[in-house]
Design a protein around this motif. Sequence first.
Motif, PDB file in Angstrom:
ATOM      1  N   THR A   1       0.835  -1.203   0.000  1.00 42.23           N
ATOM      2  CA  THR A   1       0.000   0.000   0.000  1.00 42.23           C
ATOM      3  C   THR A   1       0.872   1.255   0.000  1.00 42.23           C
TER       4      THR A   1
ATOM      5  N   SER B   1      -4.825  -5.098   5.159  1.00 39.49           N
ATOM      6  CA  SER B   1      -5.955  -5.218   4.262  1.00 39.49           C
ATOM      7  C   SER B   1      -6.025  -6.653   3.760  1.00 39.49           C
TER       8      SER B   1
ATOM      9  N   ASP C   1      -3.468  -3.572  -5.771  1.00 38.71           N
ATOM     10  CA  ASP C   1      -2.840  -3.761  -4.459  1.00 38.71           C
ATOM     11  C   ASP C   1      -3.397  -5.088  -3.940  1.00 38.71           C
TER      12      ASP C   1
END
Length: 358
Positions: A92, A200, A230
């Motif tokens: 990220t 995430s 991502d």
Amino acid sequence: MADSVSVQVALRIRPLVDSEIKKGCQMCLECVPNEPQVFVKGTDKSFTFNHVFNPEDNEYFYDVAIKDLVHHAFKGYNVTVLAYGQTGSGKTFSMGTSYSDENDAGVIPRAVKDIFKNVAEMTDRHFKISVSFMELYQEQLFDLLSSSKSTVDIREDTRGIVIPGLTEVAVFNADDTTQCLVRGSMGRATGATAMNAQSSRSHAIFTITIQQQSKSDESNSMTSKFHLVDLAGSERPKKTKATGERFKEGVNINKGLLALGNVISALGDESQKGYISYRDSRLTRLLQDSLGGNSLTIMIACVSPADYNLEETLSTLRYADRARRIRNKPVVNQDPTAALIAKLKQDLQEAQLELMNL
Ligand code: ADP
Ligand code: MG
């Protein structure tokens, strides 16, 4: 451009983070000065990529590895930037998927700035720029720019992969575009794991579509797609001490990454020509063109330098090494309908002139 080009791989080694320093971690990677090569300490393994960044700031990283791809997107090529690596390895940070720090902005905000700089400079062309933002979580595809964060599905037609009903937001400047990024990333599913409190657990796919037409020649019209991906953390679930819901997520995320790994292996293996199992997961269907198809693709392989993460780092290095063997077949995406319409208009004009001369 040559008929086929390799998938590029940029290795990005982040600095040790506080938690690793506190654990007394040692560096497990050693770079060769001025060579894109890395040695894994305590083993006989070394890997060579297109670039190795150790660690370098985002500005340098973007200028060396990504900037040129933006120019190719303007020449009509599809481009994919894919960030792969374990949770906390810098995906990220590198991509800038959750836009926060202007000074060390990642790939997305930098690419967006360059895109609108090009638009302002190329005064001989009309442009239409639009963005979409999707999240793939437990094999469900969410439209992050729809007000209700609705789910969407993948279809295939003569143009390739399409996603009916996906929100496409027309954008007119860099601020508009980064606002879409911020709005979408706030709606992403995130969950705390033992590895990274903000980790995430889903794949995020931000796509910028560039449509352009020459002002002097209507038939000269192109549409290119710039995918910025991502990926979810590549670690195995056990390392995150995941249980229950978290564990299920880990298993599902690995389904996408596992299918991606299989596709990468099959594409990179000359002897395995033939069937490539893109259909095994939504991730691989979405990335079908980016791997082995019509795209210029770069994988950013993100790793921690700490010996504590050696196993995951080695696994990322091997994955990235396989990706490097993939050959893609990028083409300039001329819009055939625009050319046809221009031709029909010309025919009509000629016919009208003939009628007037009768
Ligand atoms: P991921 O998205 O892979 O889970 P992050 O991008 O959130 O990982 O990075 C984890 C931490 O490491 C963040 O605090 C980030 O700022 C830091 N970091 C990652 N890469 C770099 C880098 N190249 N230079 C400096 N700090 C970095
Ligand atoms: Mg992340």
